[in-house]
Design a protein around this motif. Sequence first.
Motif, PDB file in Angstrom:
ATOM      1  N   ARG A  70       0.831  -1.215   0.000  1.00 47.23           N
ATOM      2  CA  ARG A  70       0.000   0.000   0.000  1.00 47.23           C
ATOM      3  C   ARG A  70       0.867   1.268   0.000  1.00 47.23           C
ATOM      4  O   ARG A  70       0.391   2.348   0.295  1.00 47.23           O
ATOM      5  N   THR A  83      -7.656   6.005   0.888  1.00 45.96           N
ATOM      6  CA  THR A  83      -8.042   4.657   0.485  1.00 45.96           C
ATOM      7  C   THR A  83      -7.734   3.617   1.567  1.00 45.96           C
ATOM      8  O   THR A  83      -8.075   2.438   1.396  1.00 45.96           O
ATOM      9  N   SER A  98      -8.010   1.669   5.225  1.00 48.72           N
ATOM     10  CA  SER A  98      -8.950   1.415   6.312  1.00 48.72           C
ATOM     11  C   SER A  98      -8.404   2.047   7.591  1.00 48.72           C
ATOM     12  O   SER A  98      -7.252   2.499   7.636  1.00 48.72           O
ATOM     13  N   GLY A  99      -9.221   2.067   8.646  1.00 48.70           N
ATOM     14  CA  GLY A  99      -8.762   2.630   9.912  1.00 48.70           C
ATOM     15  C   GLY A  99      -7.537   1.920  10.453  1.00 48.70           C
ATOM     16  O   GLY A  99      -6.576   2.558  10.909  1.00 48.70           O
ATOM     17  N   THR A 122      -9.742  -5.457  14.801  1.00 50.09           N
ATOM     18  CA  THR A 122      -8.574  -4.698  14.367  1.00 50.09           C
ATOM     19  C   THR A 122      -7.692  -4.356  15.554  1.00 50.09           C
ATOM     20  O   THR A 122      -6.455  -4.385  15.463  1.00 50.09           O
ATOM     21  N   GLU A 149      -5.342   0.153   8.688  1.00 52.57           N
ATOM     22  CA  GLU A 149      -4.207   0.406   7.808  1.00 52.57           C
ATOM     23  C   GLU A 149      -3.611   1.791   8.069  1.00 52.57           C
ATOM     24  O   GLU A 149      -2.387   1.966   8.049  1.00 52.57           O
TER      25      GLU A 149
END
Length: 248
Positions: free
Chosen positions: A124, A131, A133-134, A166, A136
């Motif tokens: 990434r 783009t 996620s939380g 997460t 990431e």
Amino acid sequence: MRPMDMHAPAFATHDPLRVRNLTRRFGENTVLDALNLDLAPGSFTALLGRSGSGKTTLLRTLAGLDEAPHEARLDLPRPAAVVFQEPRLLPWKKVWQNVVLGLPSAGARRRAAQALTEVGLDHRQDVWPATLSGGEAQRAALARALVREPRLLLLDEPFAALDALTRIRMHALVLDLWRHHGPTTLIVTHDVDEAVLLADRVLVLDGGRIAADIAVDLPRPRAHADAGFAALRRRLLTELGVDQQEAA
């Protein structure tokens, strides 16, 4: 004698953290009152306290974001890096560029790639922060801290906004990074379970001072079902003034 934790950092050779006589006032409100604090090199400590108890004020002072008063003495490992609850990524820069923000350009791409690989975001590197996620985004924030090779890692409720699954993954990641890099680590959290899962020492801040200093003498990996975990949780909730029936 405390048994050796075979999963503790293999190296912790930098200086200890020492704070003496730290007082912070905002108007008539004394947030930190002649506070003293010692953290051993390479240790992992959690800081608990009610809202408004001064946890973030202390962390910001340790990070150098707020200036310490002249009468206080702070001996701190440097460099320091901070991870906040919000990832604070610049949306107009690619992920890898966010990781090395403020660092010299020579070798920056290589260093960013190495740090992002450590947190599982090597695929990434060239995307925009929007783009992610939380989870990431918080991994990218951790990579930004790691790339600075900090001797002091300060975590200000970094997982509070993440979903439960997460958070579990992030706990495991932070422990892995701590073992590998060995920074003196202090996490501010409202979550008693998180404190016991991650740290080897839990401090409770109350009235501007350290009101409780409790060793977490549990082997890793830790589980909520362990009797020792439950006992520590009850003790910390009592220190925080939480009704045990409400917390059950």
